[in-house]
Design an enzyme around this catalytic site. Structure first.
Site, PDB file in Angstrom:
ATOM      1  N   ASP A 419       0.876  -1.162   0.000  1.00  0.00           N
ATOM      2  CA  ASP A 419       0.000   0.000   0.000  1.00  0.00           C
ATOM      3  C   ASP A 419       0.920   1.221   0.000  1.00  0.00           C
ATOM      4  OD1 ASP A 419      -2.329   1.654   0.487  1.00  0.00           O
ATOM      5  OD2 ASP A 419      -1.594   1.830   2.536  1.00  0.00           O
ATOM      6  N   LYS A 420       0.535   2.304  -0.681  1.00  0.00           N
ATOM      7  CA  LYS A 420       1.432   3.459  -0.768  1.00  0.00           C
ATOM      8  C   LYS A 420       1.388   4.334   0.485  1.00  0.00           C
ATOM      9  CE  LYS A 420       0.499   7.324  -2.926  1.00  0.00           C
ATOM     10  NZ  LYS A 420       0.849   8.385  -1.935  1.00  0.00           N
ATOM     11  N   THR A 421       0.219   4.935   0.727  1.00  0.00           N
ATOM     12  CA  THR A 421       0.124   5.948   1.769  1.00  0.00           C
ATOM     13  C   THR A 421       0.285   5.342   3.163  1.00  0.00           C
ATOM     14  OG1 THR A 421      -1.367   7.209   0.363  1.00  0.00           O
ATOM     15  CG2 THR A 421      -1.258   7.836   2.678  1.00  0.00           C
ATOM     16  N   THR A 566      -2.367   2.019  -4.866  1.00  0.00           N
ATOM     17  CA  THR A 566      -2.675   3.326  -4.310  1.00  0.00           C
ATOM     18  C   THR A 566      -3.987   3.863  -4.875  1.00  0.00           C
ATOM     19  OG1 THR A 566      -1.880   5.598  -4.029  1.00  0.00           O
ATOM     20  CG2 THR A 566      -1.307   4.498  -6.088  1.00  0.00           C
ATOM     21  N   GLY A 567      -4.646   4.677  -4.087  1.00  0.00           N
ATOM     22  CA  GLY A 567      -5.844   5.366  -4.557  1.00  0.00           C
ATOM     23  C   GLY A 567      -5.511   6.667  -5.245  1.00  0.00           C
ATOM     24  N   LYS A 594      -8.970  -3.363  -3.875  1.00  0.00           N
ATOM     25  CA  LYS A 594      -7.584  -3.810  -3.714  1.00  0.00           C
ATOM     26  C   LYS A 594      -7.452  -5.327  -3.753  1.00  0.00           C
ATOM     27  CE  LYS A 594      -5.820   0.228  -1.262  1.00  0.00           C
ATOM     28  NZ  LYS A 594      -5.153   0.737  -0.043  1.00  0.00           N
ATOM     29  N   ASP A 613      -1.699  -1.110   5.847  1.00  0.00           N
ATOM     30  CA  ASP A 613      -1.815  -0.573   7.201  1.00  0.00           C
ATOM     31  C   ASP A 613      -2.747  -1.379   8.089  1.00  0.00           C
ATOM     32  OD1 ASP A 613      -4.386   0.115   6.464  1.00  0.00           O
ATOM     33  OD2 ASP A 613      -3.923   2.217   6.114  1.00  0.00           O
ATOM     34  N   ASP A 617      -6.980  -1.924   4.305  1.00  0.00           N
ATOM     35  CA  ASP A 617      -6.417  -2.940   3.408  1.00  0.00           C
ATOM     36  C   ASP A 617      -6.854  -4.347   3.786  1.00  0.00           C
ATOM     37  OD1 ASP A 617      -4.840  -1.051   1.893  1.00  0.00           O
ATOM     38  OD2 ASP A 617      -3.517  -0.927   3.628  1.00  0.00           O
TER      39      ASP A 617
END
Length: 724
Positions: A419-421, A566-567, A594, A613, A617
């Site tokens: 996951d990015k953020t 990522t969103g 996802k 996180d 997710d």
């Protein structure tokens, strides 16, 4: 303040899934099957105390309950160690006259018949009987327990070997023609007891990290009363919402938030973070961590069964007790080895008696040696010891294994999706680039002027600019420019921080390829004007964690493909992917989509780990072959994650995958040693090299068998988490 540009989407804030809705996503997480399989074959016979825990218990106990239960297990292990030690030393003392009275030992020592006297064999029989029944009691009891459970193993082999030796020698004493080998019996039991003593100490050592966790909590807390006084209370009197004073050097009594004061806190035993962590009002602290130089007031948020430490203890225990596929292999090998040993013993006595025409005593000694040396003791410890070491080791480094089977599968991971953020990035805006339009203008000065104005704004972009400047100037006449930026007087100069929309509205032209490039990367660009002149531009984006690039590089070096979900829009995703040199990325993916992306990667015939996180997710973590919740902090009870990483550090994902591979290597090394040793030793014990003058006694066989188990135990203790 609206800069009218794209701002990185905070994925943490979108679609907060109810984790309980996903409890059934992986049935294997709920299943506590195979509890008995984790027992060491030998100790299952000692009153059935080898397996620990309470299968089926789904709740997380309070810290003191977990501490007490673990203390009970530790006390039991200590009792067993003490029991083996006592039996060893007493049997060893009685063995001395057994050796002195043994005819063979007397002849070897050149004493002839000088120590013989009337009735000496009866005294020898009496002393040997004591060693057999007292020293051999754990093995005889283990024999009955194994036969009752229809699981013959190591205890069966030892018990048969010593019983055969004892019965045969006893019959010789009372009239049968032959040789007595009570001395072999006594020394065999002594060595077996010594081996068990050493192994039990190894098992206790393997779980010592968990025991240390249980000891972290203080006994009392300084509770702040409504009238302002401070009263010392027991931990079980604390409730959510209470406030406690933590003095310098004291342990923090419960999970909570700092509401007053400041200090640095040592969380190393809980998270593996070696450096003390600075704490100020609003920061979270963990019960059991050690306060540093300042006094702080903490408002309690979690107590008892909900606390971080309690959950860690329970998760580690679950992992140590959970079913291991490698353990299944060890159990099958141990069963077959038992069959082979018993069959080999029968073949050995047949060959020496019938084919080689040796006397019964010689043939029996060879048979006893075969059964002793074939004991699957090392095989029984090969996997459980590694499991105990790896789970305790990982917990002390902030890497929590929730599902043992998934952890073993992690060694085969071919692709990892991040996951990015909040995982690869910090989840907050920060300055990535500064562009100067006029020669001679200082970049730092532009940032300082911009930060001075933005210090009066609460907008995330404003906070990002302020965070990038170590100091600011005083500001007069601050004003927001609705939807376009902000302005104020700094050092007597008119300073504006504005969006591209403000420039267009005021017909301010700018032709600079650098700005176009930054915009193409999806970054937010704001402009700094001083006294009406355009001086520079500041680009902001979700800051990439400094550890992310190293983590991706290490994972790719391990042959693992690295991807990102990522969103955010494609420009932002492409920029992050390019900076980190990712193999692939998926942009503009909503949280509920996802899991479909994970399926898409799995459709490429790849074993996939998902790292997120643990909140939004959840479906993706459940869908992946291995779900890794990263940055869980104190929220360790993530229902859909197989592995929980306490810190928001991508390098921990590297560490856990590396540990999974190292753990499997240790298991295979131990299994290979245990089975290979037996394959070599059984023919030797049977007398295959008799013509070459090499003949093992039962006592020497016991020495070699014990040496094998000690090697396995030592090898397991060499397992370690690679520090980056």
């Amino acid at each position: 303040m609206d800069h009218s540009r794209h701002s990185a989407k905070d994925e943490h804030g979108s679609m907060k899934h109810d984790m309980k809705a996903h409890e059934g996503a992986k049935a294997s997480h709920e299943t506590r099957e195979g509890h008995d399989d984790m027992k060491h074959e030998g100790y299952a016979g000692l009153g059935g105390h080898a397996g620990h825990g309470e299968p089926g218990a789904s709740h997380v106990p309070a810290v003191h309950e977990a501490h007490d239960r673990h203390k009970g297990h530790a006390d039991h292990h200590s009792h067993m160690v003490a029991d083996f030690r006592k039996r060893f030393w007493i049997s060893m003392v009685v063995t001395v006259p057994v050796l002195a009275l043994s005819p063979l030992i007397q002849r070897v020592a050149g004493l002839g018949e000088s120590l013989r006297f009337a009735g000496d064999l009866y005294i020898l029989f009496g002393l040997s009987s004591f060693v057999f029944f007292y020293g051999g009691y754990p093995f005889l009891k283990g024999l009955f327990n194994e036969l009752r459970s229809v699981k013959p193993g190591m205890m069966t082999l030892i018990a048969i070997a010593i019983t055969t030796a004892y019965v045969y020698s006893s019959v010789v004493v009372f009239g049968l023609k032959g040789k007595v080998f009570f001395w072999e019996l006594a020394t065999l039991i002594d060595i077996m007891l010594l081996g068990h003593w050493i192994e039990m100490k190894s098992i206790m050592g393997a779980s010592r990290a968990l025991e240390e966790l249980a000891k972290l909590m203080p006994s009392e807390a300084h509770k702040l009363m409504p009238d302002g006084s401070v009263r010392d209370v027991a931990l079980d009197e604390l409730k959510t919402g209470d406030r406690v004073l933590v003095k310098p050097g004291e342990k923090i009594p419960a999970d909570g938030d700092v509401v007053a004061g400041g200090s640095s806190v040592n969380e190393a035993m809980l998270t593996g973070e070696s450096m003390p962590v600075s704490k100020k009002p609003g920061d979270r602290v963990i019960g059991g961590s050690i306060n540093g130089e300042g006094s702080i007031t903490v408002e309690i948020k979690k107590t008892g069964r909900d606390s971080f430490l309690s959950q860690v203890i329970e998760l580690v225990k679950e992992a140590q007790e959970s079913k291991s596929k490698t353990q299944d292999l060890a159990n099958r090998a141990a069963l077959w080895l038992t069959v082979i040993a018993l069959g080999g013993g029968a073949i050995t006595i047949f060959i020496w008696l019938v084919l080689m025409n040796k006397d019964f005593a010689f043939a029996l000694e060879r048979t006893v040696t075969v059964m002793v040396i074939a004991c699957p003791h090392a095989l029984g410890l090969a996997v459980p010891l590694v499991v105990a070491v790896s789970t305790a080791l990982s917990a002390s480094n902030g890497l929590l294994i929730r599902n043992r089977t998934a952890f073993e599968k992690a060694r085969n991971i071919q692709a990892i999706i991040f996951d990015k953020t909040g995982t690869l990035t910090e989840g907050r805006f920060g300055v990535t680039d500064t562009v100067v339009f006029k020669d001679g203008t200082d970049e730092k000065e532009i940032i300082k002027y911009a930060a001075s104005v933005e210090a009066h704004s609460e907008h995330p972009i404003a906070k990002g600019i302020v965070a990038s400047s170590p100091e600011t100037y005083p500001v007069e006449g601050f004003m927001a420019i609705p939807g376009k930026g902000a302005e104020g007087r700094v050092n007597g100069r008119d300073v504006k921080v504005v969006s591209p929309g403000y420039l267009r509205e005021n017909n301010i032209k700018i032709n600079d390829g650098r700005i176009e490039k930054l915009s193409a990367q999806g970054k937010t660009v704001v402009f700094v004007m001083i006294d009406g002149e355009l001086k520079g531009a500041v680009a902001l984006a979700d800051i990439i964690r400094p550890e992310s690039k190293e983590a991706i590089s290490l994972l790719r070096g391990m042959g693992i493909q690295c991807m990102m979900l990522t969103g955010d829009n494609r420009q932002v995703a492409a920029w992050v992917a390019g900076e980190l040199q990712l193999d692939d990325y998926f942009a503009e993916v909503l949280p509920h989509e996802k899991s479909a992306k994970v399926k898409e990667v799995q459709a490429r015939n790849l074993v996939v780990a998902m790292t997120g996180d643990g909140v939004n997710d959840a479906p993706a973590l459940a869908q992946a072959d291995v779900g890794i919740a990263i940055g869980a902090g104190t929220d360790v009870a993530v229902e859909t994650a197989d592995i929980i990483l306490v810190r928001s550090n991508p390098l921990d994902a590297v560490a856990i995958l590396g540990l999974a591979r190292a753990t499997y290597r240790k298991m295979i090394q131990n299994l290979a040693w245990a089975t290979g040793y037996n394959a070599f030793a059984i023919p030797l014990a049977a007398g295959a090299l008799y013509k070459a003058g090499i003949l093992l006694t039962p006592a020497m066989g016991a020495v070699l068998m014990s040496l094998s188990t000690v090697i396995v135990a030592i090898n397991a203790r060499f397992l370690k988490v690679e520090k980056r």
